[in-house]
Write a protein that holds these residues in place. Structure first.
Motif, short mmCIF file in Angstrom:
data_model
loop_
_atom_site.label_atom_id
_atom_site.label_comp_id
_atom_site.label_asym_id
_atom_site.label_seq_id
_atom_site.Cartn_x
_atom_site.Cartn_y
_atom_site.Cartn_z
N ILE A 1 65.94 5.07 40.71
CA ILE A 1 64.83 4.13 40.95
C ILE A 1 65.27 2.68 40.71
CG2 ILE A 1 63.10 5.89 40.43
CD1 ILE A 1 62.51 4.32 37.82
N LYS A 2 66.31 2.49 39.90
CA LYS A 2 66.88 1.15 39.77
C LYS A 2 67.34 0.68 41.14
CE LYS A 2 71.10 -1.18 38.29
NZ LYS A 2 72.41 -1.01 37.65
N ARG A 3 68.07 1.53 41.84
CA ARG A 3 68.61 1.15 43.14
C ARG A 3 67.54 1.14 44.22
NH1 ARG A 3 74.21 4.69 42.56
NH2 ARG A 3 75.53 2.93 41.93
N LYS A 4 66.58 2.00 44.09
CA LYS A 4 65.55 2.13 45.12
C LYS A 4 64.50 1.02 45.04
CE LYS A 4 61.94 5.39 46.58
NZ LYS A 4 62.23 5.43 48.00
N THR A 5 64.15 0.59 43.84
CA THR A 5 63.03 -0.33 43.66
C THR A 5 63.35 -1.53 42.78
OG1 THR A 5 61.45 1.49 43.93
CG2 THR A 5 60.64 -0.51 42.86
N ALA A 6 63.83 -1.27 41.58
CA ALA A 6 63.94 -2.34 40.58
C ALA A 6 64.91 -3.42 40.99
CB ALA A 6 64.35 -1.74 39.23
N ILE A 7 66.00 -3.04 41.66
CA ILE A 7 67.02 -4.04 41.97
C ILE A 7 66.52 -5.07 42.98
CG2 ILE A 7 68.16 -2.83 43.90
CD1 ILE A 7 70.83 -3.69 42.43
N LEU A 8 65.60 -4.67 43.88
CA LEU A 8 65.07 -5.63 44.86
C LEU A 8 64.08 -6.59 44.21
CD1 LEU A 8 65.26 -6.47 47.79
CD2 LEU A 8 63.41 -4.88 48.34
N ILE A 9 63.33 -6.10 43.24
CA ILE A 9 62.42 -7.00 42.50
C ILE A 9 63.23 -7.94 41.61
CG2 ILE A 9 60.60 -7.07 40.75
CD1 ILE A 9 59.47 -4.52 41.97
N ALA A 10 64.28 -7.42 40.98
CA ALA A 10 65.16 -8.28 40.18
C ALA A 10 65.81 -9.35 41.07
CB ALA A 10 66.23 -7.44 39.49
N ALA A 11 66.23 -8.95 42.27
CA ALA A 11 66.84 -9.89 43.20
C ALA A 11 65.84 -10.95 43.66
CB ALA A 11 67.40 -9.15 44.41
N SER A 12 64.59 -10.56 43.80
CA SER A 12 63.55 -11.53 44.19
C SER A 12 63.43 -12.62 43.14
CB SER A 12 62.21 -10.81 44.36
OG SER A 12 62.27 -9.83 45.37
N CYS A 13 63.40 -12.23 41.87
CA CYS A 13 63.33 -13.21 40.78
C CYS A 13 64.60 -14.06 40.73
CB CYS A 13 63.13 -12.50 39.45
SG CYS A 13 61.52 -11.67 39.29
N ARG A 14 65.73 -13.40 40.86
CA ARG A 14 67.00 -14.12 40.74
C ARG A 14 67.22 -15.08 41.91
NH1 ARG A 14 73.14 -11.57 40.33
NH2 ARG A 14 74.16 -13.52 39.73
N MET A 15 66.94 -14.61 43.13
CA MET A 15 67.17 -15.47 44.29
C MET A 15 66.18 -16.62 44.36
SD MET A 15 68.31 -12.69 47.19
CE MET A 15 68.43 -13.95 48.48
N GLY A 16 64.96 -16.40 43.88
CA GLY A 16 64.01 -17.50 43.77
C GLY A 16 64.53 -18.56 42.81
N ALA A 17 65.12 -18.09 41.71
CA ALA A 17 65.69 -19.00 40.72
C ALA A 17 66.89 -19.76 41.30
CB ALA A 17 66.11 -18.22 39.48
N ILE A 18 67.74 -19.05 42.03
CA ILE A 18 68.92 -19.68 42.62
C ILE A 18 68.50 -20.76 43.63
CG2 ILE A 18 70.86 -19.28 44.20
CD1 ILE A 18 71.21 -16.53 42.83
#
Length: 322
Positions: A167-184
């Motif tokens: 589920i990390k790969r299926k769901t959590a990583i895309l939400i984490a990327a959303s936060c990180r890429m918004g920050a970048i």
């Protein structure tokens, strides 16, 4: 309170993103155009764009930059759902017929590929190599998660650790990327970028665990699909894994899986046990532990409206029952 009320101050920017999403997936080909619009028109929470915008509020927030990132991430999520429905042979999504059921598997796969391609094309407006690197790494992990889900279908010998990685790969990583890429995109400091990424990961884990719980506890009307659909399709989620500690239930489920002519009705006895044997409560407890870590990640961020909103979203996710 509805989820959208928590981030209502972003309404105007989210409307601009919604318009951009629809414009980005347009095609001269009528089948691609209609198929691409099919799932987007069915609605959705657009929670990934929300995380992009909120992360950007900790830095130099410029809507054009935020919009480019948010559109690309929402399209990746949408494309993955199109492919998911083919793999799961799903007929309904968000209460509407899936692309594969309205057309066929080939149209659905090419539509998903087309949406992925549009996502990458859209992000070329961001002149930041790190944003592109994060997106590429995220897409690789998404694909690995889908492969793992396929491999683990009907597998009753897996453990909770394997489920969490999936589920990390299926769901959590895309939400984490959303936060990180918004920050970048907003040039947020490295410390705050990492805190936002951790928050997104922990919230994403909780979100998926609760999704897996609701597959058993929510009504068909709330889900837009029959209760217990994940199990019927052979997906072993957290409530099921906890329930498999009961040898009798494990034997019953194995018997159902082995039937060549099994129907949803054959799962009724097992689903009833899962709802009443304490597995649902244990799953909520694990979700709560992830949410606690999400709050801890937020403690490293400065006080502003975005931080309070991120707290509100985490709280909402923890109480979500539909």
């Amino acid at each position: 309170m509805k989820l959208a009320m928590i981030y209502s101050f972003l309404k105007q920017d989210l409307a601009a993103i919604e318009q951009a999403v629809n414009e980005t997936i347009q095609s001269d080909n009528p089948v691609l155009r209609e198929a691409s619009s099919q799932l987007l028109n069915a609605g959705g929470k657009r929670i990934r764009p929300v995380f992009v915008l909120l992360a950007g509020k900790f830095g130099d927030y410029q809507l054009d930059q935020m919009k480019a990132v948010a559109v690309s991430l929402e399209l990746i999520h949408t494309a993955s759902l199109v492919h998911d429905d083919v793999i799961d042979e799903a007929e309904m999504r968000r209460g509407e017929p899936t692309i594969k059921s309205k057309w066929d598997n080939r149209i659905a796969m090419y539509t998903g590929d087309y949406i992925f391609a549009r996502s990458l094309e859209n992000l070329t407006t961001i002149n930041n190599p790190r944003a592109h690197q994060v997106l590429a790494e995220t897409m690789v992990e998404l694909c690995l998660g889908e492969i793992e889900q396929i491999k683990d279908k009907y597998n009753l010998e897996q453990n909770v650790r394997r489920y969490l990685r999936r589920i990390k790969r299926k769901t959590a990583i895309l939400i984490a990327a959303s936060c990180r890429m918004g920050a970048i995109a907003a040039n947020v400091s490295e410390v705050e970028e990492k805190a936002l990424q951790r928050y997104g990961y922990y919230v994403g884990m909780s979100y998926q665990i609760i999704d897996d719980i609701l597959d058993f506890t929510a009504s068909e009307k709330e889900l837009g699909k029959p209760s217990g659909s994940d199990l019927i399709q052979g997906n072993i989620t957290l409530p099921v894994l906890y329930s498999l500690e009961d040898p009798e239930l494990k034997s019953d489920l194995m018997s159902v899986f082995l039937r060549e002519d099994k129907t949803p009705d054959d799962f009724e006895k097992v689903i009833t046990k899962i709802k009443t044997n304490g597995s649902i409560e244990r799953s909520f407890e694990l979700s709560d532990r992830y949410l606690k870590k999400a709050y801890e990640a937020l403690s490293q961020l400065p006080q502003n409206r975005a931080k309070q909103t991120l707290k509100g979203i985490a709280k909402y996710i923890g109480k979500r029952r539909a």
